[in-house]
Design an enzyme around this catalytic site. Structure first.
Site, short mmCIF file in Angstrom:
data_model
loop_
_atom_site.label_atom_id
_atom_site.label_comp_id
_atom_site.label_asym_id
_atom_site.label_seq_id
_atom_site.Cartn_x
_atom_site.Cartn_y
_atom_site.Cartn_z
N HIS A 132 7.11 16.18 -12.68
CA HIS A 132 7.62 16.97 -13.80
C HIS A 132 8.04 18.38 -13.40
O HIS A 132 8.72 19.07 -14.15
CB HIS A 132 6.61 17.00 -14.96
CG HIS A 132 5.41 17.85 -14.72
ND1 HIS A 132 4.18 17.35 -14.35
CD2 HIS A 132 5.21 19.19 -14.83
CE1 HIS A 132 3.30 18.32 -14.25
NE2 HIS A 132 3.90 19.45 -14.54
N ASP A 162 3.62 10.77 -11.63
CA ASP A 162 3.87 12.21 -11.72
C ASP A 162 3.76 12.87 -10.35
O ASP A 162 3.13 13.92 -10.20
CB ASP A 162 2.94 12.90 -12.73
CG ASP A 162 3.45 14.28 -13.12
OD1 ASP A 162 4.66 14.54 -12.94
OD2 ASP A 162 2.65 15.10 -13.59
N SER A 256 0.89 23.43 -11.75
CA SER A 256 1.30 22.04 -11.55
C SER A 256 1.82 21.83 -10.14
O SER A 256 2.70 22.56 -9.68
CB SER A 256 2.40 21.66 -12.55
OG SER A 256 1.89 21.58 -13.85
#
Length: 513
Positions: A132, A162, A256
């Site tokens: 993402h 992911d 992230s």
């Protein structure tokens, strides 16, 4: 003298040729190695002082110093289409089905930027991050702690895990040593390293508070989930795999793709999400276990995509509703709703109605126990499963199969697809009694007895106790009727009609894959 000089020259040239040949062989061998093999060779030839886990008052200075140079800042430039009238809603894609206000102003492309973190895993410039972080990128810039910048290319990425693998042109780059996420223990100290909130390299500390956590974000990203972005299964179609390491180390937007490391400075996870009603840290973060990451990034490097092996079953976690509905006494495990024809499970003798109880001898407490183990394997690999039938446990060895994307949709496959949609709804049903039907003046109905976390019913606020009378316009009186009616789902929209004390209610659920 001339002879001596000539001999020395020949020896020197011969030595150079030998060294050059060895280097070419070494480079070729190096390209064929997995990332884990590369790291083992590097650390065997470059031993350093071991970073020991702290006792007494924790001291994370050595681990932080070892890891920080190998965690990079990723800056992404992307092109988006923005309405002249303002920003878009995360529900724009559903306006047509839910009758929400339409925004049909002229769309104009605009440049947007975003940032995240990444972890160098080899000295030749391979970087692992979240899918993402880079999925919409037109340009990816990577910046190291020493202020060097590189432009990165995407080697492979997969939304189901992911994860993404990037590559920059560099050599002798700092990188982070792999750990073993299977050996991570609840209560163990860990560090989160990354670039939160556009800050420079930042280290936070906490403990591992849970393992194998499923939070329902993969496949639901960007839709208002409380995790900063249903029901777990291993269906015929591709599905997300969630088995997160949960930590209370502070993680925020921008973390992230960053590193979760133990106190020995070893990578145990890739930070992926936070649990937050506000979008900023509120207590818990989640990381993808490194043992799963290793497999995925090696697939990206070798094949460009993830090589997935399938057991070939649709299942649901055993809970009180399952025990009551199917009259089983198992406390935990996975109840098999369907078996793919000619799939790996069918070949091993597993049948509909069996309960999967162990994988590789380890008790299955949740679907993630099976999903993560399978996700580490390739088609053709073998997996030991234990299942229970008629109160007796049986051990079988399953040879995983690749998904056959060339098959035509047979009636059995269509039925399995309906089963997949059933699981995505995330609810348990029981036939409505005659008294309930009479009370609401209906001729058909099933009562929602439980709403499962992560399913579409929970997402749209459907509560247990509702009497569902029709699914996709067809009357339903039991679970089989519900599943059969789901087989007529069109445009991935499930239409539900129900009655309660408040009257008749209709829902249209978008089912995503």
């Amino acid at each position: 003298m001339k002879k001596i000089g000539m001999s020395l020259l020949i020896a020197a040239v011969g030595g150079a040729v030998a060294i050059g040949g060895y280097k070419l062989f070494e480079n070729k061998q190096n390209e064929q190695m997995t990332f884990e093999e590369k790291q083992k060779v590097y650390f065997a030839n470059n031993p350093g002082s071991e970073i020991l886990s702290s006792t007494g008052n924790p001291d994370f200075t050595e681990a932080a110093a070892a890891v920080s140079p190998g965690v990079v800042h990723i800056k992404v430039t992307m092109t988006r289409r923005a309405s002249q009238g303002g920003g878009g809603s995360p529900f724009d894609m559903f306006e047509e089905f839910f009758g929400m206000p339409q925004r049909r102003q002229q769309q104009q492309p605009r440049q947007a930027t975003a940032s995240g973190s990444g972890v160098l895993i080899s000295p030749d410039g391979y970087i692992v991050t979240n899918n993402h972080v880079v999925e919409d990128a037109d340009k990816i810039e990577v910046k190291l702690t020493d202020q060097r910048t590189f432009e990165a290319k995407v080697i492979g990425r997969d939304a189901d895990f992911d994860l993404a693998l990037l590559k920059v042109s560099g050599s002798s780059l700092p990188f982070v040593k792999f750990g073993d996420s299977d050996h991570v223990r609840i209560g163990e100290w860990v560090l989160a390293v990354g670039y939160p909130l556009s800050l420079q390299s930042t280290v936070t500390a906490g403990i591992v508070s849970a393992k194998g956590r499923q939070i329902g974000i993969l496949g639901e990203q960007g839709q208002g989930s409380p995790y900063g972005y249903g029901q777990p299964q291993e269906p015929i179609a591709r599905t997300a795999v969630e088995s997160f390491i949960q930590t209370d180390a502070v993680i925020n937007k921008g973390n992230s793709g960053g590193a979760l490391v133990n106190t020995r400075g070893e990578l145990v996870g890739i930070n992926a999400a936070i649990a937050s009603p506000t979008g900023v840290y509120a207590g818990y973060g989640f990381a993808i276990p490194v043992n799963l990451v290793k497999k995925i990034v090696n697939d990206f490097k070798e094949f460009g995509t993830v090589q997935r092996g399938y057991v070939g079953v649709n299942f649901r976690e055993v809970d009180a509703a399952i025990r009551e509905e199917y009259k089983i006494d198992d406390i935990h495990g996975l109840y098999v709703f369907d078996v793919v024809k000619d799939g790996a499970a069918a070949a091993a003798g597993i049948q509909k109605g069996d309960v999967l109880t162990k994988v590789e001898g380890n008790i299955i407490y949740s679907s993630s126990d099976l999903q993560e183990r399978v996700a580490r394997l390739n088609p053709g690999d073998k997996l030991k499963l234990t299942y229970k039938r008629d109160g007796k446990e049986r051990d079988v060895t399953v040879t995983l199969k690749a998904q056959d994307t060339k098959k035509s949709v047979t009636e059995e496959e269509a039925s399995a697809s309906a089963t997949e949609i059933f699981n995505k709804l995330g609810a348990s049903f029981t036939p409505a009694s005659d008294a309930q039907k009479k009370k609401f003046g209906v001729n058909s109905g099933v009562v929602i007895t439980q709403v499962h976390r992560g399913g579409m019913f929970e997402y749209f606020g459907v509560e247990k106790g509702l009497v569902v009378t029709h699914v996709n316009g067809k009357p339903v009186n039991n679970v089989d009727d519900v599943e059969s009616a789901l087989g007529s789902t069109k445009r991935n929209i499930v239409r539900i009609t129900g009655v309660s004390e408040g009257g008749t209610t209709e829902f249209n659920f978008p089912i995503q894959y």
